[in-house]
Design a protein around this motif. Structure first.
Motif, PDB file in Angstrom:
ATOM      1  N   LEU A  60       1.086  -1.588  -0.097  1.00 13.85           N
ATOM      2  CA  LEU A  60      -0.294  -0.184   0.115  1.00 13.85           C
ATOM      3  C   LEU A  60       0.107   1.375  -0.131  1.00 13.85           C
ATOM      4  CD1 LEU A  60      -3.371   0.590   0.536  1.00 13.85           C
ATOM      5  CD2 LEU A  60      -1.786   1.652   2.409  1.00 13.85           C
ATOM      6  N   SER A  61       1.858   1.556   1.255  1.00 18.81           N
ATOM      7  CA  SER A  61       2.856   2.333   1.050  1.00 18.81           C
ATOM      8  C   SER A  61       3.339   2.289  -0.516  1.00 18.81           C
ATOM      9  CB  SER A  61       3.711   2.586   2.018  1.00 18.81           C
ATOM     10  OG  SER A  61       4.473   1.209   1.776  1.00 18.81           O
ATOM     11  N   LEU A  66       3.408   6.449  -0.927  1.00 20.76           N
ATOM     12  CA  LEU A  66       4.726   7.190   0.433  1.00 20.76           C
ATOM     13  C   LEU A  66       6.206   6.364   0.956  1.00 20.76           C
ATOM     14  CD1 LEU A  66       2.204   6.956   2.689  1.00 20.76           C
ATOM     15  CD2 LEU A  66       2.440   8.912   2.075  1.00 20.76           C
ATOM     16  N   ASP A  67       6.341   4.779  -0.048  1.00 25.47           N
ATOM     17  CA  ASP A  67       8.029   4.902  -0.387  1.00 25.47           C
ATOM     18  C   ASP A  67       8.458   4.113  -1.781  1.00 25.47           C
ATOM     19  OD1 ASP A  67       9.804   3.406   1.251  1.00 25.47           O
ATOM     20  OD2 ASP A  67       8.949   2.009   1.430  1.00 25.47           O
ATOM     21  N   GLU A  86      10.575  13.128  -3.792  1.00 24.08           N
ATOM     22  CA  GLU A  86       9.416  12.838  -3.168  1.00 24.08           C
ATOM     23  C   GLU A  86       8.854  13.743  -3.052  1.00 24.08           C
ATOM     24  OE1 GLU A  86       8.432  11.268  -0.113  1.00 24.08           O
ATOM     25  OE2 GLU A  86       7.047  12.591   0.153  1.00 24.08           O
ATOM     26  N   ALA A  90       4.839  13.872  -3.705  1.00 20.16           N
ATOM     27  CA  ALA A  90       4.206  14.597  -3.363  1.00 20.16           C
ATOM     28  C   ALA A  90       2.976  15.308  -4.131  1.00 20.16           C
ATOM     29  CB  ALA A  90       4.645  16.087  -1.837  1.00 20.16           C
ATOM     30  N   ARG A  93       0.095  13.091  -4.910  1.00 24.64           N
ATOM     31  CA  ARG A  93      -0.637  12.772  -3.547  1.00 24.64           C
ATOM     32  C   ARG A  93      -1.816  13.796  -3.594  1.00 24.64           C
ATOM     33  NH1 ARG A  93       4.086  10.504  -1.343  1.00 24.64           N
ATOM     34  NH2 ARG A  93       4.000  12.887   0.446  1.00 24.64           N
TER      35      ARG A  93
ATOM     36  N   ARG B 291       2.884  16.037   4.380  1.00 24.30           N
ATOM     37  CA  ARG B 291       3.405  15.141   3.267  1.00 24.30           C
ATOM     38  C   ARG B 291       2.419  14.249   2.845  1.00 24.30           C
ATOM     39  NH1 ARG B 291       8.908  15.031   3.757  1.00 24.30           N
ATOM     40  NH2 ARG B 291       8.821  13.539   1.794  1.00 24.30           N
ATOM     41  N   CYS B 292       1.843  13.245   3.499  1.00 22.15           N
ATOM     42  CA  CYS B 292       1.196  12.318   3.017  1.00 22.15           C
ATOM     43  C   CYS B 292      -0.625  12.883   2.336  1.00 22.15           C
ATOM     44  CB  CYS B 292       0.029  11.545   3.455  1.00 22.15           C
ATOM     45  SG  CYS B 292       0.015  10.208   3.447  1.00 22.15           S
ATOM     46  N   GLY B 294       0.665  16.022   0.150  1.00 24.10           N
ATOM     47  CA  GLY B 294       0.505  16.373  -0.462  1.00 24.10           C
ATOM     48  C   GLY B 294       1.949  17.679  -0.312  1.00 24.10           C
ATOM     49  N   CYS B 295       2.024  18.047   0.507  1.00 25.41           N
ATOM     50  CA  CYS B 295       2.777  19.095   0.555  1.00 25.41           C
ATOM     51  C   CYS B 295       4.425  18.548   0.631  1.00 25.41           C
ATOM     52  CB  CYS B 295       2.374  19.216   2.314  1.00 25.41           C
ATOM     53  SG  CYS B 295       1.907  20.624   2.714  1.00 25.41           S
ATOM     54  N   ALA B 377       6.607  10.481   4.344  1.00 25.35           N
ATOM     55  CA  ALA B 377       6.315  10.726   4.627  1.00 25.35           C
ATOM     56  C   ALA B 377       5.249   9.586   5.118  1.00 25.35           C
ATOM     57  CB  ALA B 377       4.702  10.908   3.624  1.00 25.35           C
ATOM     58  N   LEU B 378       6.291   8.021   4.780  1.00 25.91           N
ATOM     59  CA  LEU B 378       5.872   6.937   6.013  1.00 25.91           C
ATOM     60  C   LEU B 378       5.093   7.137   7.398  1.00 25.91           C
ATOM     61  CD1 LEU B 378       5.510   3.966   4.433  1.00 25.91           C
ATOM     62  CD2 LEU B 378       7.875   3.431   4.441  1.00 25.91           C
ATOM     63  N   LEU B 381       2.082   5.864   8.377  1.00 22.63           N
ATOM     64  CA  LEU B 381       2.154   4.520   8.708  1.00 22.63           C
ATOM     65  C   LEU B 381       3.378   3.408   9.449  1.00 22.63           C
ATOM     66  CD1 LEU B 381       1.489   2.828   4.907  1.00 22.63           C
ATOM     67  CD2 LEU B 381      -0.375   3.559   6.357  1.00 22.63           C
TER      68      LEU B 381
END
Lengths: 230, 832
Positions: A60-61, A66-67, A86, A90, A93, B291-292, B294-295, B377-378, B381
């Motif tokens: 999922l990440s 995210l990864d 990254e 972003a 996302r 971050r998640c 979208g920043c 961002a990770l 999780l």
């Protein structure tokens, strides 16, 4: 670009090829995920199931950017996110992706309304407050706008999280064990709400769970075992 | 723009939830302290300079043996400077068959431009303060003139060819100097009567003083212009040079004010760094979510930077206001000591306080804040993912650059800056490493300890790096407080030693050798304690190594001034008190070797002479030689008799000598002086009691001001220690709550926390005194020129104060672990 290519881009929202993730510890290397080829269509709902440690959350990440993977590629909405840095991911996302987490991940200092407004504010939306209020009313929290996460129950917090995820009308929503922290009754209400919103907004849903019943409500299910799709 | 508005909205939301309180308090303390001290120091400095200017009776004085050309007057007029002029010369007065050499001073209409005169018409009682000189036709005289010449108020007095009426007794003049003309009793006349006295003829020996006052900038312009137009015989006077006893006190006080500024800034900096560190750690999750959502990395930094910028502006504005109020409060407390007119606060100092606030925030808060950019961002999780710490170079580089700049800006003194920074850094690094090593070595001890001690020590050993950085932060704060305390008390003690209550306030000159025994007896009868008697021979230095001295000394130098007049030469078998040999050796007290001389070091430098050089002197018509046997440093600010030249005992045999001494006479016993002066008519008494009183007043003012600054620094220090402890509590509270859920009872938790914080405080307090002593030594040796003595009591007090303060602050801070349900705490802390 031919018509068939355009159709394929519209149809397939996520596509992975030979996706793998390896981590190195001091004395060994560990393959968390290997050779995952996956194609997810627009507006499809997909459940990723598997035992603990099977690599669900890692997949999922990676899918959500995210990864970064050790091998292979991921195309999200036609963009190869494995080639991006990254900040590039972003931006993707921000444009296409919404999240719902097991631990809600609300900002504790912000009210329910402010938490939902945040992604809109980040996208410079001038109607953030209006849109956020509408969605909070939709999830049944119209009376709790000014409450902070500490003043809300777990189910209510997850509803705020749902509102935050859907408020930007994302093309794709990633949910990581969304009912993991809730009792079964509250969990089932949340899932109903999740699927209703999913239907209304025609969002693609990628959901990680080890709850077979929940997985069965999705159109498609893949099972991971020791990092491989079986 | 939108990002800015979003940042403000986020800031508002954070502020509302109380998240910013500690940071805000730290910032406000920083700006309040720096503004208060910068304003206070600036105003005090200007007030003191004005007061010091009274000792010159003007802001700027030019001395000249001749009148200045009219162009000087015009230049001063152009710059809107007020001008006054005095002329001093000696003249013999003859009245009632009595003869007396008097120091005549003619003064112009606006004299004195600074300070005031004191006069009386009823012999010492009922002194009146005036800023107007004698009227034309009148003369003011010192009491000794009346007694010596058998005169009374209202009588007439012939000064040269002019008959003047004695209208007042002069008891105080601000610019009375300790030179030859001032030694003779004073007669003050109006400048308009000067020509009519016909005393000044071509070739007369006159000292003119051209006095100016006005705005600082205009004076600076005039001073620059004047320096270009001075000839060899003219000189610009300066309070630091012409009144060394006062100049030294003022410059030391100024240095202390500078040091205090640095100290509070350092304290505040530590608080800001710790508060931002905590802020940053509590925002890892927020950053991950942003971050998640979208920043981008830079957007995160900008979001937080905007918030800090705004926070800084708010705190700096409030801090500036509070600082302004604070310094008003300090001046209010000092109101009885300071002159009625205190210099106004300068706008520049206010602005500087504001800018300092922003700079401290940038220097100390930016490095911890930059960590937020690195949050993955990770983390949404995987919570355990911590961002990499910012580079040590960046963290310490930023703070160090800022501190260096501030220290340099406040002290204007590179040596002091380097001393403080270099000394502090080296000791800090060494001590940090030792503590780190000790912590690691302490691990094997754990199993042998009781549970509460084990838990307490474990708290320190869990993350030794964090513990070391916390200890260093507490240490820095304590060091700052100790330095503030130590330097202020040593400064004040030094002043008290310099001017004890019964410091000699009268000098008696021209006592003949045959009078000594009776003079001693008379003093005993009057209950006056006699100090050492110094023989004096008046002589002039004429040649150095057979070359006429005027060919060697440069214009305007101390050497030129010293060789331009008769010097008081003395001889002694012992090195005078307060003198120190800097080169060569003092002669053996039993020695009978003739022709050795000891010379004061600054004069030696100015005359470019060294050990072994041959000096030729004339006394009257006779000439003799002496070889430089040693060079001395002299404390000119002790108000005791001091000499440029001291000869070996038999060198001055055969020359006419008189004696000089000093003694303390309380004001109420002034009549004794009249009796003595009557009996020893040739003796000159120099009354320095008024000058000493004035000097003492200034020292008392400075002492009080310094004490208040110390209280301020200590208060800031304690507040910051508390804030710093609070900023480090999150992890401890969380773990405490977790332990309660595992069954730890309250007493165990309370004890282990107390042990942990007491150890932290003890180590910090111990380290602080080691570093503070090192710094004090360096400061005294290189910058303040004090004699260093170890502060034994502080070696006990510092660890004790550290232990108690940190233990109390820590105990209060983690108390909620004991008083609140653990689940509530776990839920709250897990959210952050």
């Amino acid at each position: 670009m031919s018509q068939s290519q355009v159709n394929q881009t519209v149809e397939t929202i996520i596509e992975t090829e030979n996706l793998g993730k390896t981590v190195f510890s001091s004395d060994a290397e560990l393959n968390i995920l290997s050779a995952v080829d996956l194609r997810i269509k627009s507006a499809e709902s997909l459940a990723i199931v598997g035992a603990s440690g099977s690599g669900k959350s890692t997949l999922l990440s990676l899918l959500a950017g995210l990864d970064t993977p050790s091998t292979g590629s991921i195309h999200l909405k036609g963009h190869d996110i494995t080639q991006m840095d990254e900040d590039g991911r972003a931006a993707i996302r921000n444009q296409f992706v919404g999240f719902v987490f097991q631990s809600f991940q609300l900002l504790s200092n912000l009210s329910a309304l402010e938490n939902v407004m945040l992604p809109l504010e980040l996208a410079n939306d001038n109607n953030a407050e209006y849109s956020a209020t509408l969605l909070l009313e939709r999830v049944g929290l119209g009376e709790r706008l000014s409450h902070t996460p500490k003043q809300l129950s777990g189910g209510e917090q997850q509803r705020v999280a749902l509102a935050r995820a859907f408020v930007t009308r994302p093309a794709i929503l990633f949910a990581d064990e969304p009912t993991g922290n809730l009792d079964s009754k509250t969990g089932s209400h949340i899932i109903d709400l999740l699927f209703e919103l999913n239907q209304e907004q025609q969002t693609t849903l990628v959901l990680v769970t080890h709850d077979k019943a929940l997985a069965n409500r999705c159109q498609r299910m893949i099972t991971l075992e020791a990092g491989k799709v079986i | 723009m939108n990002r800015f508005r979003l940042a403000l909205r986020l800031l508002w939301r954070e502020g509302r939830s109380g998240e910013l309180t500690i940071l805000l308090i730290a910032l406000i303390i920083a700006v309040t302290s720096s503004t208060a001290i910068s304003l206070f120091a600036d105003r005090l400095h200007r007030t003191m300079s004005t007061q010091a200017a009274e000792f010159l009776a003007a802001d700027l004085v030019i001395t000249s043996p001749t009148l200045l050309p009219p162009v000087w007057q015009e230049k001063a007029k152009q710059l809107n400077l007020k001008q006054a002029q005095t002329a001093e010369f000696s003249s013999v007065l003859i009245e009632n068959d009595e003869l007396l050499l008097a120091g005549i001073k003619s003064v112009s209409e606006l004299y004195p431009l600074r300070g005031h005169l004191k006069v009386t018409q009823t012999d010492y009682n009922d002194e009146k303060i005036t800023t107007k000189p004698p009227k034309q036709g009148n003369v003011w005289v010192e009491p000794r003139i009346l007694s010596a010449l058998k005169l009374q108020l209202g009588d007439s007095l012939m000064v040269g060819e002019k008959k003047l009426t004695i209208s007042h007794i002069l008891t105080y003049e601000p610019d009375k100097r300790g030179d030859f003309y001032s030694f003779s009793p004073r007669v003050m006349i109006n400048a308009d009567d000067l020509a009519a006295t016909e005393v000044i003829q071509a070739g007369s020996h006159v000292h003119y003083f051209f006095q100016y006052s006005g705005q600082k900038d205009d004076l600076a312009t005039f001073s620059q212009w004047a320096k270009l137009h001075l000839n060899a015989s003219q000189r610009l006077m300066d309070v630091h040079e012409d009144r060394p006893e006062l100049g030294n006190a003022l410059s030391r006080a100024e240095r202390y004010l500078g040091l205090s500024s640095i100290i509070v800034i350092l304290i505040a900096g530590v608080a800001i760094a710790m508060a931002t560190q905590r802020y940053s750690e509590r925002h890892f999750n927020t950053s991950a979510i942003l971050r998640c959502l979208g920043c981008k990395q830079n957007e995160i930094i900008w979001l937080y930077s905007y918030q800090f910028l705004f926070l800084g502006l708010f705190a700096s504005s409030l801090g500036t206001l509070l600082g302004w109020l604070g310094q008003q409060g300090l001046f209010y407390l000092l109101r009885d000591l300071l002159p009625a007119e205190v210099a106004n606060p300068s706008f520049l100092a206010v602005i500087l306080g504001f800018i300092t606030g922003q700079a401290i925030l940038l220097g100390f808060a930016l490095p911890p804040l930059l960590r937020l950019k690195k949050v993955s961002a990770l983390r949404v999780l995987r919570r355990e993912l911590e961002p990499l710490p910012s580079s040590a170079w960046l963290v310490y580089g930023c703070a160090l650059t800022l501190i260096s700049l501030l220290i340099w800006r406040y002290t204007n003194d590179l040596k002091m800056t380097a001393t403080l920074l270099g000394g502090g850094l080296i000791t800090l690094i060494i001590m940090g490493s030792i503590i780190y090593a000790l912590l690691i070595q302490a691990r094997p001890l754990l199993p042998k300890l009781s549970l509460s001690w084990r838990l307490g020590l474990q708290g320190l050993l869990r993350t030794p790096k964090t513990t070391v950085s916390q200890i260093l932060a507490f240490t820095m704060t304590l060091v700052a407080m100790i330095l503030s305390f130590v330097v202020s008390s040593d400064l004040i003690r030094d002043w008290q030693q310099q001017l004890p209550d019964n410091a000699p306030n009268h000098f008696a000159l021209n006592i003949f050798p045959e009078q000594i025994e009776t003079f001693k007896d008379d003093l005993k009868q009057e209950n006056i304690q006699l100090n050492q008697l110094y023989p004096v021979v008046k002589g002039r230095l004429v040649e150095i190594n057979d070359t006429p001295v005027q060919q060697i000394v440069s214009k305007e130098s101390q050497g030129q001034r010293a060789t331009h007049r008769d010097l008081s030469l003395t001889f002694s078998s012992q090195l005078p008190q307060d003198n120190k040999i800097t080169q060569g050796q003092w002669w053996d007290s039993e020695s009978t070797e003739k022709g050795l001389v000891s010379i004061e070091e600054k004069l030696a430098k100015s005359l470019k002479v060294t050990l072994g050089d041959k000096l030729t002197f004339t006394v009257g018509s006779q000439q003799f030689n002496a070889r430089i046997s040693n060079i001395r440093s002299v404390k000119w600010d002790t108000m005791k008799p001091n000499f440029y030249m001291v000869f070996s005992p038999s060198t001055l045999d055969g020359y006419a000598k008189t004696y000089l001494t000093s003694f303390y006479l309380p004001k109420e016993n002034k009549n004794s002086l009249n009796r003595l002066v009557k009996k020893y008519s040739a003796m000159t008494v120099l009354e320095v009691d008024a000058i000493l009183d004035q000097f003492k007043t200034i020292l008392t003012q400075l002492t009080q001001a310094i004490n208040y600054l110390l209280y301020f620094a200590l208060l800031a220090g304690f507040t910051v220690l508390f804030a710093a402890v609070y900023a480090s509590l999150d992890q401890r509270i969380y773990e405490g709550a977790l332990m309660r859920t595992l069954g730890a009872n309250r007493a165990l938790l309370r004890n282990s926390h107390l042990i942990e914080f007491s150890l932290l405080g003890f180590i910090s307090g111990f380290l602080a005194i080691v570093i503070a002593e090192t710094l004090t030594f360096a400061l005294y040796y290189f910058a303040l020129k004090f004699e260093y003595h170890p502060h034994y009591l502080l070696w006990i007090l510092s660890p004790l104060a550290g232990t108690i303060t940190v233990a109390i602050a820590g105990y209060l801070g983690v108390n909620k672990v004991i008083t609140q349900p653990p689940m509530k705490i776990l839920r709250t802390t897990a959210d952050n």
